[in-house]
Scaffold this motif. Structure first.
Motif, mmCIF file in Angstrom:
data_model
loop_
_atom_site.group_PDB
_atom_site.id
_atom_site.type_symbol
_atom_site.label_atom_id
_atom_site.label_comp_id
_atom_site.label_asym_id
_atom_site.label_seq_id
_atom_site.Cartn_x
_atom_site.Cartn_y
_atom_site.Cartn_z
ATOM 1 N N CYS A 69 0.839 -1.172 -0.025
ATOM 2 C CA CYS A 69 -0.047 -0.023 0.011
ATOM 3 C C CYS A 69 0.932 1.219 0.094
ATOM 4 C CB CYS A 69 -0.964 -0.078 1.105
ATOM 5 S SG CYS A 69 -1.950 1.353 1.351
ATOM 6 N N ILE A 71 0.026 4.264 1.055
ATOM 7 C CA ILE A 71 0.034 5.142 2.259
ATOM 8 C C ILE A 71 0.580 4.329 3.284
ATOM 9 C CG2 ILE A 71 -1.818 6.736 1.262
ATOM 10 C CD1 ILE A 71 -3.798 5.219 3.153
ATOM 11 N N GLN A 106 -13.292 7.013 3.668
ATOM 12 C CA GLN A 106 -12.307 5.701 3.809
ATOM 13 C C GLN A 106 -10.993 6.419 4.117
ATOM 14 O OE1 GLN A 106 -9.877 3.655 0.488
ATOM 15 N NE2 GLN A 106 -11.517 2.162 0.880
ATOM 16 N N GLY A 107 -10.283 5.818 4.656
ATOM 17 C CA GLY A 107 -8.882 6.214 5.524
ATOM 18 C C GLY A 107 -7.985 5.303 5.728
ATOM 19 N N GLY A 108 -6.608 5.602 6.102
ATOM 20 C CA GLY A 108 -5.766 4.850 6.646
ATOM 21 C C GLY A 108 -6.080 4.849 8.066
ATOM 22 N N GLY A 139 -10.831 0.547 8.547
ATOM 23 C CA GLY A 139 -9.735 -0.476 8.935
ATOM 24 C C GLY A 139 -10.158 -1.192 10.204
ATOM 25 N N LEU A 158 -16.860 -1.433 4.950
ATOM 26 C CA LEU A 158 -16.046 -1.979 4.113
ATOM 27 C C LEU A 158 -14.694 -2.507 4.877
ATOM 28 C CD1 LEU A 158 -16.272 0.178 1.018
ATOM 29 C CD2 LEU A 158 -17.471 -1.762 1.172
ATOM 30 N N ARG A 160 -11.824 -5.236 3.609
ATOM 31 C CA ARG A 160 -11.446 -6.357 2.699
ATOM 32 C C ARG A 160 -10.651 -7.436 3.567
ATOM 33 N NH1 ARG A 160 -9.285 -3.957 -3.074
ATOM 34 N NH2 ARG A 160 -11.103 -3.125 -3.886
ATOM 35 N N GLU A 162 -8.592 -9.407 2.373
ATOM 36 C CA GLU A 162 -7.483 -9.404 1.502
ATOM 37 C C GLU A 162 -7.039 -10.908 1.167
ATOM 38 O OE1 GLU A 162 -6.905 -6.459 0.830
ATOM 39 O OE2 GLU A 162 -7.090 -4.974 2.361
ATOM 40 N N ARG A 182 -8.321 -9.565 11.732
ATOM 41 C CA ARG A 182 -9.410 -8.964 10.427
ATOM 42 C C ARG A 182 -10.531 -9.877 10.403
ATOM 43 N NH1 ARG A 182 -7.512 -4.842 7.696
ATOM 44 N NH2 ARG A 182 -8.465 -4.405 5.546
ATOM 45 N N MET A 201 -7.680 -8.172 -3.418
ATOM 46 C CA MET A 201 -6.882 -7.856 -4.380
ATOM 47 C C MET A 201 -6.681 -8.984 -5.619
ATOM 48 S SD MET A 201 -3.927 -5.094 -2.805
ATOM 49 C CE MET A 201 -3.338 -6.346 -1.754
ATOM 50 N N PRO A 231 -7.902 -5.067 -9.232
ATOM 51 C CA PRO A 231 -6.678 -5.768 -9.192
ATOM 52 C C PRO A 231 -5.428 -5.130 -8.363
ATOM 53 C CG PRO A 231 -7.265 -4.130 -10.899
ATOM 54 C CD PRO A 231 -8.438 -4.313 -10.125
ATOM 55 N N PHE A 232 -4.511 -5.815 -7.725
ATOM 56 C CA PHE A 232 -3.427 -5.473 -7.290
ATOM 57 C C PHE A 232 -2.613 -4.670 -8.455
ATOM 58 C CE2 PHE A 232 1.304 -5.897 -7.255
ATOM 59 C CZ PHE A 232 1.709 -5.069 -6.112
ATOM 60 N N ILE A 233 -2.258 -3.410 -7.897
ATOM 61 C CA ILE A 233 -1.327 -2.327 -8.734
ATOM 62 C C ILE A 233 -0.076 -2.117 -7.862
ATOM 63 C CG2 ILE A 233 -1.220 -0.625 -10.119
ATOM 64 C CD1 ILE A 233 -4.275 -0.427 -10.405
ATOM 65 N N LEU A 307 -2.644 4.951 -3.272
ATOM 66 C CA LEU A 307 -2.647 3.489 -3.077
ATOM 67 C C LEU A 307 -1.733 2.905 -3.826
ATOM 68 C CD1 LEU A 307 -6.206 2.712 -2.118
ATOM 69 C CD2 LEU A 307 -4.459 4.005 -0.604
ATOM 70 N N TYR A 308 -1.738 3.216 -5.005
ATOM 71 C CA TYR A 308 -0.798 2.521 -6.116
ATOM 72 C C TYR A 308 -0.479 3.494 -7.276
ATOM 73 C CZ TYR A 308 -5.916 1.856 -7.401
ATOM 74 O OH TYR A 308 -7.067 2.036 -7.582
HETATM 75 N N1 SAM Z 1 -7.536 1.196 6.068
HETATM 76 C C1 SAM Z 1 -8.551 0.793 5.600
HETATM 77 C C2 SAM Z 1 -8.672 -0.833 5.304
HETATM 78 O O1 SAM Z 1 -7.529 -1.403 5.757
HETATM 79 O O2 SAM Z 1 -9.679 -1.354 4.824
HETATM 80 C C3 SAM Z 1 -8.925 1.162 4.321
HETATM 81 C C4 SAM Z 1 -8.010 1.946 3.354
HETATM 82 S S1 SAM Z 1 -7.072 0.637 2.603
HETATM 83 C C5 SAM Z 1 -5.818 1.780 1.702
HETATM 84 C C6 SAM Z 1 -8.349 0.102 1.359
HETATM 85 C C7 SAM Z 1 -7.940 -0.904 0.345
HETATM 86 O O3 SAM Z 1 -7.055 -0.438 -0.516
HETATM 87 C C8 SAM Z 1 -7.519 -2.153 0.691
HETATM 88 O O4 SAM Z 1 -8.381 -3.051 1.447
HETATM 89 C C9 SAM Z 1 -6.580 -2.742 -0.304
HETATM 90 O O5 SAM Z 1 -7.288 -3.841 -0.718
HETATM 91 C C10 SAM Z 1 -6.522 -1.599 -1.252
HETATM 92 N N2 SAM Z 1 -5.218 -1.454 -1.815
HETATM 93 C C11 SAM Z 1 -4.242 -1.075 -1.182
HETATM 94 N N3 SAM Z 1 -3.095 -0.884 -1.738
HETATM 95 C C12 SAM Z 1 -3.162 -1.354 -2.946
HETATM 96 C C13 SAM Z 1 -2.467 -1.789 -4.156
HETATM 97 N N4 SAM Z 1 -1.234 -1.608 -4.330
HETATM 98 N N5 SAM Z 1 -3.144 -2.421 -5.294
HETATM 99 C C14 SAM Z 1 -4.562 -2.399 -5.200
HETATM 100 N N6 SAM Z 1 -5.311 -2.202 -4.180
HETATM 101 C C15 SAM Z 1 -4.976 -1.623 -2.929
#
Ligand code: SAM
Length: 349
Positions: A69, A71, A106-108, A139, A158, A160, A162, A182, A201, A231-233, A307-308
């Protein structure tokens, strides 16, 4: 292969091995059939309606150090910001005028946003806009914290998961992040009767088809109201900077499988999908998604919630680009509606 797709549509649960076979389909006929069945199921349940959510990225401070991530706390190049209550309410005001009836905060994981701070903002939004839903995506928090935010008026959450597999989880996160916590959060959210969202992702580093098959079994059991996958990026300032992105094809295939697995779920065509392909959003809707989440954050901060690499935050991805987005949905036969867009399964509760 069509028999597996039919089985899924008839709500007969597939085994892990069957999911792996389905995830590996490569014949065009099979892929077209899967996409078509998913589209039909979505149209039967939600019609041609596409729900929109106004995404407000409230802070990019994060105490976590997820390897993927942008951030993450160790990224010294991230320009940190946090929105004030007034800024968040002004985003909602702007969004309400544009026709949004769901706001997603949404946030960190930012210690500033303690329970009383979040509850105060949530209750103010609900007071001003009683016809709107509030979704949180902040989170992992304690059971008590989720309970307080629900009582303050939050409707949805929300988070994930993951990846279901703990070994894979530990390859994506430092040891201080516990995959069991989680999952505890997700169980709490369901028990507190949030409309709960989870997801993964697609193509994250070290992910196997077996991992995704287990994710699907986990999702079926959790029975979430929302499922977010993208998608993961890679992000240039993270340990995963040299990994390949997940593909659009696999993301679309999974959207279709998820639509058949959880027919009533709210499934977005995510920003990450729009980022890897200019037609990503439209293809996502045509594969069975029914939600789009344009960005309502203040323009000057959008690029900081990176984020990406190259994450989209303007054009049709931005709330101001809503007319263009409406037009692009109309072109593929869908209509963006002014509605809270609750999960239809709520009626069964
Ligand atoms: N902090 C909260 C959490 O953990 O759910 C919300 C923010 S978090 C940045 C939101 C989502 O961004 C994560 O669940 C993750 O799947 C997605 N994310 C983070 N980095 C990513 C990346 N490099 N590529 C795609 N999705 C990404």
């Amino acid at each position: 292969m069509k028999n597996l797709i039919d089985k899924l549509e008839k709500n007969q649960i597939l085994s892990k091995e069957e999911f792996v076979r389905l995830l590996a389909i490569s014949e065009k006929d099979d892929i077209d059939y899967l996409t078509e069945r998913a589209k039909c199921v979505r149209d039967d349940i939600y019609g041609k309606r596409v729900f929109i959510r106004g995404l407000i990225e409230i802070s990019n401070y994060c105490k976590n150090d997820c390897y993927y991530c942008g951030i993450r706390r160790s990224n010294k190049n991230a320009q940190r910001y946090r929105l004030s209550k007034e800024q968040i309410l002004s985003c909602c005001e702007n969004g309400y005028e544009l026709g949004f009836r769901t706001f997603v905060m949404q946030g960190g994981e930012d210690a500033f946003f303690k329970d009383d701070v979040v509850c105060d903002i949530v209750s103010s939004i609900k007071e001003r806009y009683p016809d709107c839903a509030v979704t949180l995506s902040l989170g992992e928090r304690s059971t008590e914290s989720y309970r307080k935010m629900k009582e303050a008026g939050a409707d949805r959450y929300l988070l994930r998961h993951e990846t279901f597999d703990n070994i894979h989880y530990n390859k994506l996160h430092p040891v201080e992040l516990d995959p069991e916590n989680r999952k505890r959060c997700l169980r709490d959210l369901k028990a507190l009767r949030y409309q709960t969202g989870t997801g993964i992702m697609v193509g994250s580093p070290y992910q196997t088809l077996e991992n995704i098959a287990e994710d699907l079994l986990f999702i079926k059991e959790l029975n979430p109201e929302m499922i977010g996958i993208g998608p993961f990026i890679p992000h240039k300032d993270t340990p995963f900077k040299d990994f390949e992105s997940g593909t659009m094809e696999m993301t679309l295939r999974l959207i279709s499988i998820l639509r058949l697995l959880c027919p009533k779920a709210l499934i977005p065509a995510t920003t990450a999908l729009g980022t890897i392909s200019p037609q990503g959003r439209e293809k996502g809707i045509l594969a069975g998604a029914n939600v789009i989440m344009p960005n309502l954050s203040p323009k000057e901060d959008r690029k900081k919630y990176m984020l990406y690499n190259d994450k989209l935050s303007d054009g049709e991805e931005a709330a101001e680009g809503l007319n263009k987005l409406k037009e692009s949905m109309r072109k593929i036969g869908y209509e963006i509606v002014e509605d809270r867009g609750d999960c239809i399964a709520l009626k069964d509760r």
